[in-house]
Design an enzyme around this catalytic site. Sequence first.
Site, PDB file in Angstrom:
ATOM      1  N   ASP A  24       0.837  -1.202   0.000  1.00 38.49           N
ATOM      2  CA  ASP A  24       0.000   0.000   0.000  1.00 38.49           C
ATOM      3  C   ASP A  24       0.872   1.252   0.000  1.00 38.49           C
ATOM      4  O   ASP A  24       0.422   2.313   0.389  1.00 38.49           O
ATOM      5  CB  ASP A  24      -0.985  -0.016   1.174  1.00 38.49           C
ATOM      6  CG  ASP A  24      -0.275  -0.140   2.510  1.00 38.49           C
ATOM      7  OD1 ASP A  24       0.975  -0.197   2.521  1.00 38.49           O
ATOM      8  OD2 ASP A  24      -0.963  -0.181   3.547  1.00 38.49           O
ATOM      9  N   HIS A  25       2.111   1.086  -0.458  1.00 41.45           N
ATOM     10  CA  HIS A  25       3.047   2.210  -0.422  1.00 41.45           C
ATOM     11  C   HIS A  25       3.111   2.894  -1.775  1.00 41.45           C
ATOM     12  O   HIS A  25       3.926   2.551  -2.628  1.00 41.45           O
ATOM     13  CB  HIS A  25       4.431   1.733   0.010  1.00 41.45           C
ATOM     14  CG  HIS A  25       4.398   1.048   1.345  1.00 41.45           C
ATOM     15  ND1 HIS A  25       5.169  -0.033   1.654  1.00 41.45           N
ATOM     16  CD2 HIS A  25       3.637   1.294   2.444  1.00 41.45           C
ATOM     17  CE1 HIS A  25       4.899  -0.424   2.894  1.00 41.45           C
ATOM     18  NE2 HIS A  25       3.976   0.362   3.391  1.00 41.45           N
ATOM     19  N   VAL A  26       2.226   3.846  -1.958  1.00 40.75           N
ATOM     20  CA  VAL A  26       2.157   4.589  -3.210  1.00 40.75           C
ATOM     21  C   VAL A  26       2.840   5.935  -3.019  1.00 40.75           C
ATOM     22  O   VAL A  26       2.697   6.570  -1.974  1.00 40.75           O
ATOM     23  CB  VAL A  26       0.691   4.786  -3.644  1.00 40.75           C
ATOM     24  CG1 VAL A  26       0.138   3.495  -4.205  1.00 40.75           C
ATOM     25  CG2 VAL A  26      -0.187   5.235  -2.482  1.00 40.75           C
TER      26      VAL A  26
END
Lengths: 242, 591
Positions: free
Chosen positions: B517-519
């Site tokens: 979930d690391h955008v």
Amino acid sequence: MNRREALKSLSALIATGAVAASARASEMQGYPSNLAVADEFLPRPAMDGGKMHVLTDETALKTVTAVFDRLIPADDLGPSASEAGCIVFLDSQLADRFGQGAQLYREGPKLPGADELTQAPQFIATPRERYETGLKALEAYAQQTDGAAFADLQPDRQDEILQGMEEGSISLADDINTKAFFELMLQNVREGYFSDPIYGGNKDMVGWKLIGFPGARYDYRLYADRVGQKLDLESISLIPLD
Amino acid sequence: MMTTNSKADVIVVGLGWAGSLMAEELTRAGLNVVAIDRGPWIDTSTHTPPAVDPDELRWGIRKELFSPPKDNTLTFRNTLDQTAVPQRDFGIFELGGGVGGAGFHWAGMAWRFNPYDFEIRSKTIERYGIDRAEDGELQLQDWGITYDELEPFYDRWERIAGISGKAGNLNGEKIEGGNVLEGPRSRDYPTPPLKTLRSMEVFNEATERMGYHPFTIPVANISQAYVNPLGVSMGACSYCGFCLGFGCGNFSKSSPQACIFPALMRRSNFRLLTESCVTRVNKAPDGQTVTGVTYVDAHGKEHVQEGDIVCITAFQIDSTRLMLLSGIGQPYDPRDQSGVVGRNFSFQTVSGVDMWIEGEQMNPFIGAGGLGSQIDDFNADNFDHSDLDFLHGAGMLTLARDGMPISKANKLPQGSPRWGSGFKQAYKDHYQTYTTIFNQGSSMPIKHGYLDLDPNYKDKFGQPLLRLTYDYSQSDRNMAKFTMDRSIEIAKEMGAQHITPFNFADKPFTTSIIASDHVIGGTPMGADPRTSVVNPYLQSWDCHNLFICSASVFPMNSGYNPTETVGALAIRTAQAIHQQYIQNPGALVKV
């Protein structure tokens, strides 16, 4: 005023709009002095009382019960899904925010190719609507292929149909994503069997006992050093002990 | 009817880690700060106490602490010729639903980025030549700041958050047991590492035998009682495992709530507006500065908040969208790489293995959100890429995070039945034997990976959704395959009988499958205004009283979690504001 009455009077306030505006503080200065647990963060227990709230159609109820009990059947390892309360769980979830699709972005249109592009089925329909259409289609499929209700088929035949749905080798109807409907039911039955009993399923914590999950425990500091050892911890639930 | 609030010195848009760190610095320096957050007030003891928190269904599966797609989503496509479609259910964008932002529900891995990351273009050219940095697809650029410049702020954030870990590189001196491949640190972590649990033991032994350098991941699930520099007390982690997606009622997971709010909320020069969504930043008529923001409150009423300085400290996609909606800076055009706002979106390129070691007793329910062991031997530029067909790499880690029974029902060896009595038996047999190696891979920006406004879909306020166009670069795909192969070797060495490799980058990118979930990216920082939205002090090149502090400023993504780098940048920017900008308002960097 008890909690239920308090909630009722709160919804009356919201209905009048203008009053709600003043009742709802959005500007904060200083650390909040009310340290009570926020009401809306307390668990919303399953609605019991022996009657269904969403799964009110008798055929649909029978169909989904039959499906759930093939997905998690009664055997030497423990009770079936419905025996563990998974139908009560499902009904309650469908009546709640999950069933209403309250979290989903549901603006249209759904473009052709959307599922392929995102590599996941996308729905504008709510889970409640998907159960309604899906269960109807499954029953119609059974009537058409076997001339009998899905719930009345032999377990082997039920499994065969479910496997066809899982693999995508059968289609219940043109407007039903059969494979996705199977996955929805599989996900929900697992949720019912393995979530906290406060939500209606996992009766007596049978799901947790099956695999050895100790449940709603909050402190393992006494056990963390016993690395690699069998601990045999008793499972506990969010439901307060009497 | 629109109302106008009294003017503030500084407006902070979004009270997550970045916003609360900046508000803390700026109010301590005497400035009047108003923070505006679209979510409600939530706190550890009043909203997620031990009687509420250990509930996988509500927080882990239904994700009720997250901002739902209904309120915050975007549209997505892989390539420019496709029509983007909305992400309707939860996907890779795990925005916070209340104050504290994603910093309330995060797992707690507390990483510094590697020195290579900040100068990725220069160092790649220096070691491998320009052809590797400019392969026609990648869009590599330096951050305009070095690791050494950021080090004091990393240190400050670790003190505020109480991070548990062991140094592996103290001022250049390598220390056994820590991460000997990390950048040099000025001092050790404020609290010692958490315990080594079973999956970590097996991983550590295997990787040591293979000549790698395992260490315990530094975490924000802290190991002992601690008082931070703001005077806030934290308690020892109890290894309950309810961290990722959950609050922490134990004051042991670092968050804005646990580490900053108790000090910040008591300051008389701080004000917080909750359930108020900023819809645009307002420009002055001359376009050289901003005058404040417009927001919509919980009742749909529009307000203007004026301020001398505006800090956009929202989640990555929101920060980028707010810039586009406000018309500040030239939007990026992927066809000729002109413009800047929206460029350099990057994700993470994840591969790894799921494995089952027969006879093991992992006790997976004992864990902490960030807890695990990692090797950095194949991360950053810690290994020679001369003969490899990719840049960068992955942090390769095993987890001792949780044993959530609903989600773990998917973690069965290949060929296990997914339902029926066979499923029950398989789950009973394998719940205790499962572990994983997760390759948290870097992600290099590409020319065609960017964010703009969607022409078709709108949000609840009638404003266009953000549109993401992205796919993995060939370099990243090759990296994921390479690290997957290494993780298979490690799994074999760990003694696994069943190994299921996974590689999210062997298919096109999608927002629906949660590889990570690391955008990051969208408003990249840099020293060159032609390729960045903000300068190295995170100050807008276009409006000098506008600052952006968010993962949107990362020009690329590393093989680590982003939170600590966001935190360090926030502290650095806030100090630059009160130490330099206030005395002499104007561009902090001249070009």
